[in-house]
Each structure stands twice: as C-alpha cells, then as structure tokens.
Enzyme design. Structure first.
Site, PDB file in Angstrom:
ATOM      1  N   ASP A   1      -8.408   2.743  -0.848  1.00 14.76           N
ATOM      2  CA  ASP A   1      -7.884   3.702   0.117  1.00 14.76           C
ATOM      3  C   ASP A   1      -7.939   5.089  -0.526  1.00 14.76           C
ATOM      4  OD1 ASP A   1      -6.813   4.502   2.482  1.00 14.76           O
ATOM      5  OD2 ASP A   1      -4.828   3.644   2.166  1.00 14.76           O
TER       6      ASP A   1
ATOM      7  N   ARG B   1      -0.666   2.845  14.702  1.00 15.60           N
ATOM      8  CA  ARG B   1       0.553   2.794  13.875  1.00 15.60           C
ATOM      9  C   ARG B   1       1.724   3.433  14.623  1.00 15.60           C
ATOM     10  NH1 ARG B   1      -0.579   4.837   8.547  1.00 15.60           N
ATOM     11  NH2 ARG B   1      -0.747   2.645   7.955  1.00 15.60           N
TER      12      ARG B   1
ATOM     13  N   THR C   1      -9.855  10.023   4.831  1.00 11.45           N
ATOM     14  CA  THR C   1      -9.515  10.679   6.097  1.00 11.45           C
ATOM     15  C   THR C   1     -10.717  11.456   6.630  1.00 11.45           C
ATOM     16  OG1 THR C   1      -8.487  12.333   4.701  1.00 11.45           O
ATOM     17  CG2 THR C   1      -7.013  10.841   5.878  1.00 11.45           C
TER      18      THR C   1
ATOM     19  N   LYS D   1      -7.859   1.385   9.172  1.00 16.63           N
ATOM     20  CA  LYS D   1      -8.854   1.222   8.104  1.00 16.63           C
ATOM     21  C   LYS D   1      -8.480   0.060   7.175  1.00 16.63           C
ATOM     22  CE  LYS D   1      -8.463   5.548   6.828  1.00 16.63           C
ATOM     23  NZ  LYS D   1      -7.472   5.977   7.844  1.00 16.63           N
ATOM     24  N   THR D   2      -7.197  -0.005   6.804  1.00 18.67           N
ATOM     25  CA  THR D   2      -6.764  -1.118   5.947  1.00 18.67           C
ATOM     26  C   THR D   2      -6.961  -2.439   6.679  1.00 18.67           C
ATOM     27  OG1 THR D   2      -5.093   0.354   5.037  1.00 18.67           O
ATOM     28  CG2 THR D   2      -4.822  -1.992   4.575  1.00 18.67           C
TER      29      THR D   2
END
Ligand SMILES: Nc1ncnc2c1ncn2[C@@H]1O[C@H](COP(=O)(O)OP(=O)(O)OP(=O)(O)O)[C@@H](O)[C@H]1O
Length: 348
Positions: free
Chosen positions: A116, A224, A165, A71-72
């Site tokens: 965020d 990640r 989320t 997302k970032t």
C-alpha cells in the site's frame, strides 16, 4: 495510513480504527462479488484467468485511486483467485532496502505481495524492487565501505500488487514494471446502493431501497464511507426506531451526524458558507478563507477542498477560491448580480 488534519470525520476517505475492525468482515472475497469498477474487473479477470491457465504467477498489478475505493480488497481478491497466500505491507513501513529484502526473501512461490502507498517507499528500497520485479532477484549488500559485497539472492516468482493514490506519483521506472495498471474511479450512486445492501445483509441490518439510496447519495462515491454511514444510521435506527432503515430514518440520522444530502459535512459547509456569505462567492485567498472558518490553511486545502472541487462547488483560480453557481444553489442562496462590465467568472 496518515490521519487527516481536521479531526475524525464521518466522510473521511481514510480508515479509522473502527473501520479497520469491521472492514475485514465486509470485504468481498471473489472478483464476482466485487461491486462496480466494471472495466477493471473485466481486465483483471482476463489477466488472472490467463495466468491460471498457463500455470504461471500473475503479472505485477498497480492499483491507483483514492483511499477507500477497494484497493486492499482487490489485492486480497487477486490472491484468492490465484489460490495464493498474501503478504501485506506498505511503502512507509519499508524505509530500508534491508526491510524489503527480508520480506522478499521469505515469500513463497506465487505469493501476492501487497504494498500500500507504494509511492512512499524509500529510494534504496525502490531500486531493490526494480530488480526483484523484473528478474526475481535481489542483491543483498553485506558489510560497509570498500569491503562491502553484493550477494545475489534468487527469489521465487511472486506477484506484486502496488497501491497508490495517484499513479503519477510513481517514478516511471517503477510504474513501467507493472504488467497491468488499473485506475479505480469513484463509484456511481447505484453501485454504492449495492454496497450498502450487501453490507447491511452481512451486518444483519434491515434496509429498504430508499434507505440505501439515501445513504449511497451521501457517501462521496466511496464504499468505505458508505459502510461507515450505514453503521451510524444503524445506531440511530436501533435507538430511535424499530431498527429498520428507510429513507426517513437514514436522512434524520445523517442530519444528526451533519452529513448533508450531497455528502458535505460541517467543515465543507462552513467553507462554502464563508466563501458565499462573507466574500460574495470570491475570489478570495486560501489563507483568508481558512481564518474565516477558524481552521488551518492545510485543513481547508487538503480536507475540505478536494471534494468541493470534485463536486463542482468550488474552483481554484489564480486569483483565489471562487464559488460556482452550484454552490449558491446548494446552500439555497442567490448570487449577487455581477457589476456592469465585469461579467462573473461563470458567465453570470
Ligand atoms: N467494490 C466493492 N464492493 C464492495 N465493497 C467494497 C468495494 N470496494 C471497497 N469495498 C469496501 O470498502 C471498504 C474499504 O475498502 P479497501 O480497504 O479495500 O479500500 P482501499 O482502497 O484499500 O483503501 P486504503 O487505500 O485507505 O487502504 C472495505 O470494507 C471494503 O469491503
């Protein structure tokens, strides 16, 4: 980002400090470099291209999905594709409306504001954001009590990119103000293989297709985690072999780090083992299960269970936790024959 209970885990979705240090170097910078999420990419491409053609600021974008899915990264890509600067903040950092007002009032025209964990913003800040998103205006309250006055402040048009989320955590009035909402899914193994190859190239590590597949298969659908496992396998390869990563090296390395071929770690397996060996596959209550593995109830519920449920290895039922046939198979155990007249929960 809050730290998970249960200590540092190689398969945790949240970023640790080492992740944050390397992630910047591994981030794709353009939409066409971004791997997977085909639908989201196509839709976003249209939204951004159309805005660019009109010479307008892009609509507000809401990105939902588990931590570590990108997302970032996408928010930075949105800014780069629009040729705009980006400001990064998060819901928990904005506790007062004044915090938000100072960020908003210093934005440049067309700037991307990435928030965020937007669902964790305070109520007053959230209400200020409604007006800012819709009318590019905020009311700054000066003074207190009966003498307080609202001073309207015009804002330059900006693009808010919110990340959460779960979109369901957002109050509907906030959710409705986003022109485009994208839900990010977990990645398929083939997509994670591409992530591993790409990152290996950037980190100057040699990895063959079988080695990348081995790492991807244990990465829980999350870039990640794939990047983190790659770094640990690189350490192993550097010390124990010639540095190149093939299937054998990847699988030996991840055995050392206790991440199995399906991506379960020590805690996940301890929970499954207790459920199968001590409680015959359940149903068993969460607290009992937690005591059996020597962990807090919350650790079992929030750290281990979501992935076990997602993988179809464990089910939460009103009578307690139950192992599925896949759980028995995964640990190489045979389920007990069900009692006559008492068919198993899964028809066994
Ligand atoms: N589609 C992708 N292609 C290549 N790399 C990716 C992709 N998505 C994520 N990554 C990599 O995974 C890492 C984590 O991504 P990112 O920080 O964007 O996740 P996030 O969803 O914002 O997580 P959080 O919510 O915890 O901040 C980064 O190093 C990023 O480069």
């Amino acid at each position: 980002m809050s730290a998970s209970p249960g200590g540092e885990r190689l398969v945790d979705h949240d970023a640790d400090s080492e992740d944050r240090a390397v992630e910047a170097a591994l981030r794709p910078r353009q939409l066409r470099e971004f791997i997977g999420q085909e639908r989201v990419r196509q839709q976003l491409d249209l939204v951004l291209r159309a805005a660019r053609e009109r010479g307008a600021t892009a609509d507000h974008v809401l990105l939902s999905g588990a931590p570590g899915l990108g997302k970032t990264t996408l928010s930075m890509i949105i800014a780069a594709e629009m040729g705009a600067p980006i400001r990064i903040s998060s819901g928990p950092a904005i506790q007062h409306a004044g915090d938000l007002a100072s960020i908003l009032s210093s934005l440049q025209e067309g700037e991307v504001l990435f928030l965020d964990e937007i669902h964790r913003m305070s109520r007053p800040a959230e209400e200020m954001l409604y007006m800012a998103m819709e009318d590019f205006r905020v009311d700054v309250i000066v003074g207190k009590g009966p003498g307080a006055t609202a001073i309207p402040l015009e804002l330059p048009p900006f693009t808010l990119v919110g990340a959460t989320t779960r979109a369901g955590l957002l109050p509907p009035p906030l959710r409705d103000r986003f022109g485009f909402t994208a839900h990010m899914e977990f990645y398929a193994p083939a997509e994670l293989e591409r992530v591993v190859h790409r990152s290996a190239g950037l980190l100057d590590v040699e990895v063959d297709p079988a080695g990348a597949a081995e790492i991807a298969g244990r990465s829980r659908g999350t870039p990640r985690i794939a990047n983190r496992l790659l770094r640990r396998v690189r350490d192993y390869a550097q010390i124990k072999t010639d540095g190149a990563i093939g299937r054998e090296t990847a699988s030996r390395a991840l055995e050392v780090y206790e991440v199995d071929e399906r991506g379960l770690d020590r805690l996940d397996r301890a929970v499954l083992q207790a459920l199968l060996k001590l409680f015959g596959g359940g149903p068993v209550g969460l607290s009992t299960l937690a005591v059996a593995v020597g962990e807090e109830r919350e650790t079992v519920e929030e750290v281990a269970e979501p992935f076990l449920v997602r993988e179809g290895l464990l089910a939460r039922t009103p009578r307690g936790r139950v192992a599925t046939p896949a759980a028995w198979a995964h640990l190489g155990l045979t389920p007990p024959a069900s009692q006559p007249g008492q068919p198993g929960l899964f028809g066994g």
